[in-house]
Motif scaffolding. Sequence first.
Motif, mmCIF file in Angstrom:
data_model
loop_
_atom_site.group_PDB
_atom_site.id
_atom_site.type_symbol
_atom_site.label_atom_id
_atom_site.label_comp_id
_atom_site.label_asym_id
_atom_site.label_seq_id
_atom_site.Cartn_x
_atom_site.Cartn_y
_atom_site.Cartn_z
ATOM 1 N N VAL A 1 38.606 8.596 -26.324
ATOM 2 C CA VAL A 1 37.646 7.505 -26.451
ATOM 3 C C VAL A 1 36.304 7.944 -25.884
ATOM 4 O O VAL A 1 36.243 8.628 -24.854
ATOM 5 C CB VAL A 1 38.136 6.245 -25.694
ATOM 6 C CG1 VAL A 1 37.200 5.071 -25.918
ATOM 7 C CG2 VAL A 1 39.554 5.884 -26.125
ATOM 8 N N THR A 2 35.222 7.554 -26.535
ATOM 9 C CA THR A 2 33.894 7.811 -25.995
ATOM 10 C C THR A 2 33.613 6.838 -24.851
ATOM 11 O O THR A 2 34.254 5.783 -24.757
ATOM 12 C CB THR A 2 32.815 7.640 -27.070
ATOM 13 O OG1 THR A 2 32.773 6.262 -27.468
ATOM 14 C CG2 THR A 2 33.098 8.516 -28.285
ATOM 15 N N PRO A 3 32.655 7.149 -23.979
ATOM 16 C CA PRO A 3 32.316 6.212 -22.901
ATOM 17 C C PRO A 3 31.912 4.826 -23.396
ATOM 18 O O PRO A 3 32.057 3.839 -22.671
ATOM 19 C CB PRO A 3 31.161 6.910 -22.178
ATOM 20 C CG PRO A 3 31.434 8.369 -22.391
ATOM 21 C CD PRO A 3 31.972 8.451 -23.790
ATOM 22 N N SER A 4 31.423 4.735 -24.617
ATOM 23 C CA SER A 4 31.045 3.436 -25.172
ATOM 24 C C SER A 4 32.237 2.671 -25.745
ATOM 25 O O SER A 4 32.095 1.529 -26.175
ATOM 26 C CB SER A 4 29.986 3.614 -26.261
ATOM 27 O OG SER A 4 30.512 4.357 -27.352
ATOM 28 N N GLY A 5 33.427 3.317 -25.765
ATOM 29 C CA GLY A 5 34.633 2.635 -26.225
ATOM 30 C C GLY A 5 35.080 2.966 -27.631
ATOM 31 O O GLY A 5 36.052 2.394 -28.128
ATOM 32 N N GLN A 6 34.411 3.895 -28.300
ATOM 33 C CA GLN A 6 34.773 4.252 -29.668
ATOM 34 C C GLN A 6 35.985 5.184 -29.678
ATOM 35 O O GLN A 6 35.986 6.225 -29.010
ATOM 36 C CB GLN A 6 33.604 4.936 -30.377
ATOM 37 C CG GLN A 6 33.921 5.373 -31.806
ATOM 38 C CD GLN A 6 32.784 6.140 -32.445
ATOM 39 O OE1 GLN A 6 31.727 6.318 -31.838
ATOM 40 N NE2 GLN A 6 32.990 6.607 -33.659
ATOM 41 N N SER B 1 30.947 14.368 -28.462
ATOM 42 C CA SER B 1 30.517 13.532 -27.355
ATOM 43 C C SER B 1 30.666 14.354 -26.081
ATOM 44 O O SER B 1 31.752 14.858 -25.801
ATOM 45 C CB SER B 1 31.367 12.252 -27.273
ATOM 46 O OG SER B 1 31.034 11.493 -26.132
ATOM 47 N N LYS B 2 29.603 14.515 -25.316
ATOM 48 C CA LYS B 2 29.654 15.375 -24.136
ATOM 49 C C LYS B 2 30.747 14.952 -23.171
ATOM 50 O O LYS B 2 31.340 15.775 -22.481
ATOM 51 C CB LYS B 2 28.309 15.368 -23.417
ATOM 52 C CG LYS B 2 27.191 16.068 -24.183
ATOM 53 C CD LYS B 2 25.910 16.070 -23.368
ATOM 54 C CE LYS B 2 24.801 16.784 -24.121
ATOM 55 N NZ LYS B 2 23.532 16.800 -23.334
ATOM 56 N N ILE B 3 30.999 13.666 -23.103
ATOM 57 C CA ILE B 3 32.049 13.119 -22.244
ATOM 58 C C ILE B 3 33.053 12.377 -23.121
ATOM 59 O O ILE B 3 32.674 11.572 -23.969
ATOM 60 C CB ILE B 3 31.477 12.144 -21.196
ATOM 61 C CG1 ILE B 3 30.493 12.861 -20.272
ATOM 62 C CG2 ILE B 3 32.602 11.505 -20.394
ATOM 63 C CD1 ILE B 3 31.111 13.907 -19.374
#
Length: 274
Positions: A258-263, A213-215
């Motif tokens: 955590v990914t920006p989407s919350g994963q 994930s880039k971020i």
Amino acid sequence: MKYFLYCLLLISIGACTPYPFLKKGHFINEVDEYFNLKQRMNIWVYMDFLTKENTEYGVRMDSLYPMDRTVFQKIGLGKRSVHVLFSAVPKNLPRYHFVALLHKTNKFDYVAYEKFQGTESFYYFKDFELDFVDIRHVVIPYGSNGLVSLLYYIDKDRNLEQRFKGMAYLAEINARELQRQTPFNGSWQVFDCETDELISTTFHIRQHLTKQSKIVYLKMYAVYSNDRGITYAKILTRDDPDTVRLKLCPNVYVLEYVTPSGQLMQRDSLSIGF
């Protein structure tokens, strides 16, 4: 439906085009700051802002709340003069709107505005009324040519005592941080111990996760007997090193990636002072 069709018609002549949002904006749940990686700046908010959107509250970084556009136009902030950073409504009552915008130039007419002069910062402000809504517009100059607008609007019957109380703190702390021009590092930290108890430490992080994930949001929690509390957060990019150097209180910590989407991508632990 009629308004929607009307807007479709006006879009063709540019009269109903949306306000532009700045890209690279990030908001991490449980952290009271908005970060923008491209502008290398942050805006302080309150803890009861959440990224989860619904019809009543949440932080929006790509769309406006229904009344935002009308408020912008009342104040005279046209879509050609500003970029929107975010528009937010807190989870807790009283429900008010807090919006941050970045001006495209440093030109602004302060004639009708009052100046607030603090010990470490200053800003300009003016109050407006729109139907049953009270509005406070704060303008913060910073750097050589930067200009940020903060908007706070709320129903008049919720603004009778200690008017614009919630805005006073946000205006001053953001003016101080922007005008101080501290180096931007995309991180946030709080402490739960005295300064002389802090321990300097350097530890490795799972920087390789930015290949997936880039971020990636790194969130660090202090573990207590029956609870945990967030103490540090950082936005990781592929350009960051694989070590972090911090001063931390003696404690056991849980690190979550955590990914920006919350994963949740990974969970680790770290002991300091034991």
